[in-house]
Design a protein around this motif. Structure first.
Motif, short mmCIF file in Angstrom:
data_model
loop_
_atom_site.label_atom_id
_atom_site.label_comp_id
_atom_site.label_asym_id
_atom_site.label_seq_id
_atom_site.Cartn_x
_atom_site.Cartn_y
_atom_site.Cartn_z
N GLN A 174 66.69 29.76 64.55
CA GLN A 174 66.41 31.18 64.72
C GLN A 174 67.72 31.94 64.82
OE1 GLN A 174 63.08 32.39 64.71
NE2 GLN A 174 62.94 30.29 63.98
N ARG A 175 67.78 33.10 64.24
CA ARG A 175 69.01 33.88 64.20
C ARG A 175 68.87 35.14 65.05
NH1 ARG A 175 72.21 31.96 60.05
NH2 ARG A 175 71.16 30.62 58.55
N GLY A 176 70.05 35.67 65.41
CA GLY A 176 70.09 36.96 66.11
C GLY A 176 69.36 36.92 67.44
N LYS A 177 68.55 37.95 67.71
CA LYS A 177 67.87 38.08 68.99
C LYS A 177 66.76 37.05 69.16
CE LYS A 177 68.81 43.03 69.43
NZ LYS A 177 68.21 44.38 69.57
N LYS A 178 66.30 36.46 68.06
CA LYS A 178 65.22 35.48 68.17
C LYS A 178 65.71 34.10 68.55
CE LYS A 178 61.85 37.51 64.98
NZ LYS A 178 61.02 37.26 63.79
N ARG A 179 67.05 33.90 68.60
CA ARG A 179 67.58 32.57 68.88
C ARG A 179 67.09 32.06 70.23
NH1 ARG A 179 71.88 29.75 66.92
NH2 ARG A 179 72.57 31.55 65.72
N GLY A 180 66.40 30.95 70.21
CA GLY A 180 65.92 30.33 71.45
C GLY A 180 64.74 31.02 72.08
N GLU A 181 64.18 32.07 71.43
CA GLU A 181 63.11 32.82 72.05
C GLU A 181 61.74 32.53 71.46
OE1 GLU A 181 64.04 36.94 71.95
OE2 GLU A 181 65.77 36.77 73.28
N VAL A 182 61.71 31.94 70.26
CA VAL A 182 60.42 31.63 69.63
C VAL A 182 59.96 30.26 70.13
CG1 VAL A 182 59.20 31.25 67.47
CG2 VAL A 182 60.97 33.01 67.60
N ILE A 183 58.84 30.26 70.82
CA ILE A 183 58.30 29.02 71.38
C ILE A 183 57.08 28.62 70.57
CG2 ILE A 183 57.36 27.89 73.43
CD1 ILE A 183 60.25 28.78 73.74
N GLU A 184 57.09 27.38 70.08
CA GLU A 184 55.94 26.87 69.37
C GLU A 184 55.01 26.18 70.36
OE1 GLU A 184 57.61 26.11 64.89
OE2 GLU A 184 57.26 24.37 66.18
N GLN A 185 53.76 26.59 70.37
CA GLN A 185 52.74 25.97 71.22
C GLN A 185 51.83 25.14 70.32
OE1 GLN A 185 51.14 28.12 74.70
NE2 GLN A 185 49.12 27.85 73.76
N ILE A 186 52.03 23.83 70.37
CA ILE A 186 51.38 22.92 69.44
C ILE A 186 50.13 22.32 70.08
CG2 ILE A 186 51.70 20.83 68.07
CD1 ILE A 186 54.79 21.56 68.38
N GLU A 187 49.03 22.42 69.38
CA GLU A 187 47.76 21.90 69.87
C GLU A 187 47.79 20.38 69.97
OE1 GLU A 187 43.13 21.58 68.22
OE2 GLU A 187 44.73 22.46 66.99
N ILE A 188 47.27 19.87 71.09
CA ILE A 188 47.13 18.42 71.25
C ILE A 188 45.78 18.02 70.66
CG2 ILE A 188 46.99 16.48 72.87
CD1 ILE A 188 48.81 17.97 74.74
N THR A 189 45.81 17.55 69.44
CA THR A 189 44.61 17.08 68.75
C THR A 189 44.29 15.65 69.20
OG1 THR A 189 45.94 16.22 66.93
CG2 THR A 189 45.18 18.51 66.74
N PRO A 190 43.14 15.12 68.87
CA PRO A 190 42.84 13.72 69.23
C PRO A 190 43.90 12.74 68.71
CG PRO A 190 40.85 14.84 68.55
CD PRO A 190 41.97 15.81 68.31
N GLN A 191 44.43 13.02 67.52
CA GLN A 191 45.47 12.14 66.96
C GLN A 191 46.74 12.19 67.80
OE1 GLN A 191 46.01 12.58 62.74
NE2 GLN A 191 48.10 11.78 62.78
N VAL A 192 47.15 13.40 68.22
CA VAL A 192 48.35 13.55 69.04
C VAL A 192 48.10 12.99 70.44
CG1 VAL A 192 49.94 15.22 70.07
CG2 VAL A 192 49.17 15.54 67.72
N ALA A 193 46.89 13.18 70.97
CA ALA A 193 46.56 12.64 72.30
C ALA A 193 46.65 11.12 72.31
CB ALA A 193 45.15 13.09 72.69
N ALA A 194 46.20 10.48 71.24
CA ALA A 194 46.29 9.02 71.16
C ALA A 194 47.75 8.58 71.11
CB ALA A 194 45.54 8.53 69.92
N LEU A 195 48.58 9.34 70.41
CA LEU A 195 50.01 9.03 70.34
C LEU A 195 50.65 9.17 71.72
CD1 LEU A 195 52.61 8.42 68.77
CD2 LEU A 195 52.77 10.87 68.25
N ILE A 196 50.30 10.21 72.46
CA ILE A 196 50.85 10.41 73.80
C ILE A 196 50.45 9.25 74.71
CG2 ILE A 196 50.69 11.86 75.87
CD1 ILE A 196 50.43 14.27 74.01
N ALA A 197 49.23 8.77 74.58
CA ALA A 197 48.77 7.64 75.39
C ALA A 197 49.61 6.39 75.09
CB ALA A 197 47.29 7.37 75.12
N ARG A 198 49.92 6.15 73.85
CA ARG A 198 50.76 4.99 73.48
C ARG A 198 52.18 5.16 74.00
NH1 ARG A 198 50.27 5.45 67.45
NH2 ARG A 198 51.97 3.92 67.46
N LEU A 199 52.68 6.38 73.98
CA LEU A 199 54.03 6.64 74.50
C LEU A 199 54.09 6.38 76.01
CD1 LEU A 199 54.83 9.85 72.45
CD2 LEU A 199 56.22 7.77 72.45
N LYS A 200 53.01 6.69 76.71
CA LYS A 200 52.95 6.43 78.15
C LYS A 200 52.95 4.93 78.43
CE LYS A 200 50.64 10.66 79.72
NZ LYS A 200 49.42 11.23 80.33
#
Length: 367
Positions: A247-273
């Motif tokens: 991100q450039r200029g005033k947006k640097r570090g200010e844009v936050i991506e909020q990513i949905e935890i889908t069943p596929q991502v939830a299963a990955l998080i469980a394996r990481l734990k």
């Protein structure tokens, strides 16, 4: 001579105000070395140097050459305006401090080959033919990387111009090497086989595989998630929060991506734990840690990835090689196929479509 007649010798002289005449007499100091003097002339300035206890030395009307002569006289000009010295000075500029750690590391990598060729050359001595030869011949085996190195060289020569050590930037006169964008994303079957192969090996290989699965499922860049911490994962709210990079200029570090935890991502998080518990390091902050329990560096992760990719090809786990960045294209292409729309990866949706959408089949309705 009458009172109304013009004074001899001044008939063709341009008329100046008293303020202009005072400014013509006033020595100019900006950008000059100690004991240097700039004397205004009709066409610009002429420069002199005043040694201690000696007569002034004429230096001519070329400012860069005048400064170099003074440094040569005082024994301090051996590396004035050289690319190696400019590289060191570039890292002390405010612009360098505004770069992200990823950009600094990339420029540092670019400097290695660049300094081999241009390190001892003065910026003022480099011309367009030197830049063209570097791009076309000396770095013919890495044309895309050469473009990045030429961009750094352009920045360094630009700094030399600001410091009065060069007059023009030859990098702007040379066309960059043509870059062919990648047009293919990993096949789902290939990627699934690669991820399964790594998962079966456990340890850090399995961790690299899970990082690849995350990139393919969430579409984040390495620079955005290699230092992902567990505190950024909110399973109750059902999302992961990550700062968007590049991100450039005033947006640097200010844009936050909020990513949905889908069943596929939830299963990955469980394996990481489970992997976290197996390592008996419950206090580890990072989701994808290295052997030491800290976040992977860009270079460390890249080296590990390349090693695994070579081995996977040799063992015929996969049929075609793909880069880690291709997983971002994989995410975009699968997102479009499954949800019917491109994900929000850039401020300009056209960038996402042009760079990352690698769909081979375009569906449309007939009349």
């Amino acid at each position: 001579m009458g009172a109304g007649e013009p004074r001899a010798g001044r008939r063709d002289a341009p008329h100046r105000t008293k303020v202009e005449e005072r400014s013509m007499r006033k020595p100019v100091r900006d950008g000059l070395l100690p004991r240097m003097e700039a004397r205004p002339t009709q066409s610009g300035f002429t420069y002199r140097y005043h040694p201690v206890g000696a007569k002034p030395i004429n230096l001519g009307s070329d400012r860069v050459a005048a400064i170099r002569k003074v440094l040569d006289l005082t024994g301090a000009g051996d590396d004035l305006g050289t690319i190696s010295r400019l590289w060191n000075q570039f890292q002390e500029t405010p612009g360098w401090k505004r770069y992200s750690p990823y950009t600094r590391a990339d420029y540092t990598q670019c400097s290695l080959k660049l300094l081999e060729i241009f390190g001892d050359m003065r910026a003022s001595d480099i011309d367009a033919t030197d830049v063209a030869r570097y791009l076309r011949k000396e770095r013919a085996d890495a044309p895309v990387r050469a473009n990045r190195e030429a961009a750094l060289l352009s920045n360094l020569i630009g700094l030399a111009i600001e410091r009065g050590e060069a007059k023009h930037n030859p990098c702007r006169e040379v066309k960059r090497n043509e870059e062919q964008p990648r047009t293919e994303a990993p096949e789902p079957a290939d990627f699934a086989a690669f991820a399964q192969w790594l998962a079966e090996q456990r340890g850090q290989r399995a961790m690299i595989g899970m990082a690849a699965e995350y990139a393919a499922s969430a579409g984040n860049r390495k620079v955005e998630f290699l230092d992902l911490t567990w505190s950024q994962i909110d399973e109750t709210a059902g999302h992961i929060r990550i700062k968007r990079a590049k991100q450039r200029g005033k947006k640097r570090g200010e844009v936050i991506e909020q990513i949905e935890i889908t069943p596929q991502v939830a299963a990955l998080i469980a394996r990481l734990k489970i992997a976290r518990a197996a390592q008996k390091n419950e206090d580890c902050l990072y989701v994808f840690p290295n052997r030491s329990g800290t976040a992977y560096t860009q270079a460390g992760f890249k080296a590990m990835w390349q090693k695994l990719m070579v081995e996977a090809l040799k063992r015929k786990v996969i049929a075609h090689r793909f880069t880690f960045h291709d997983l971002r294209a994989y995410y975009v292409t699968q997102h479009k196929a499954e949800r019917g729309a491109l994900p929000d990866l850039h401020a300009n949706p056209a960038t996402t479509a042009r760079v990352y959408d690698r769909s081979r089949i375009v569906k449309r309705k007939a009349l």
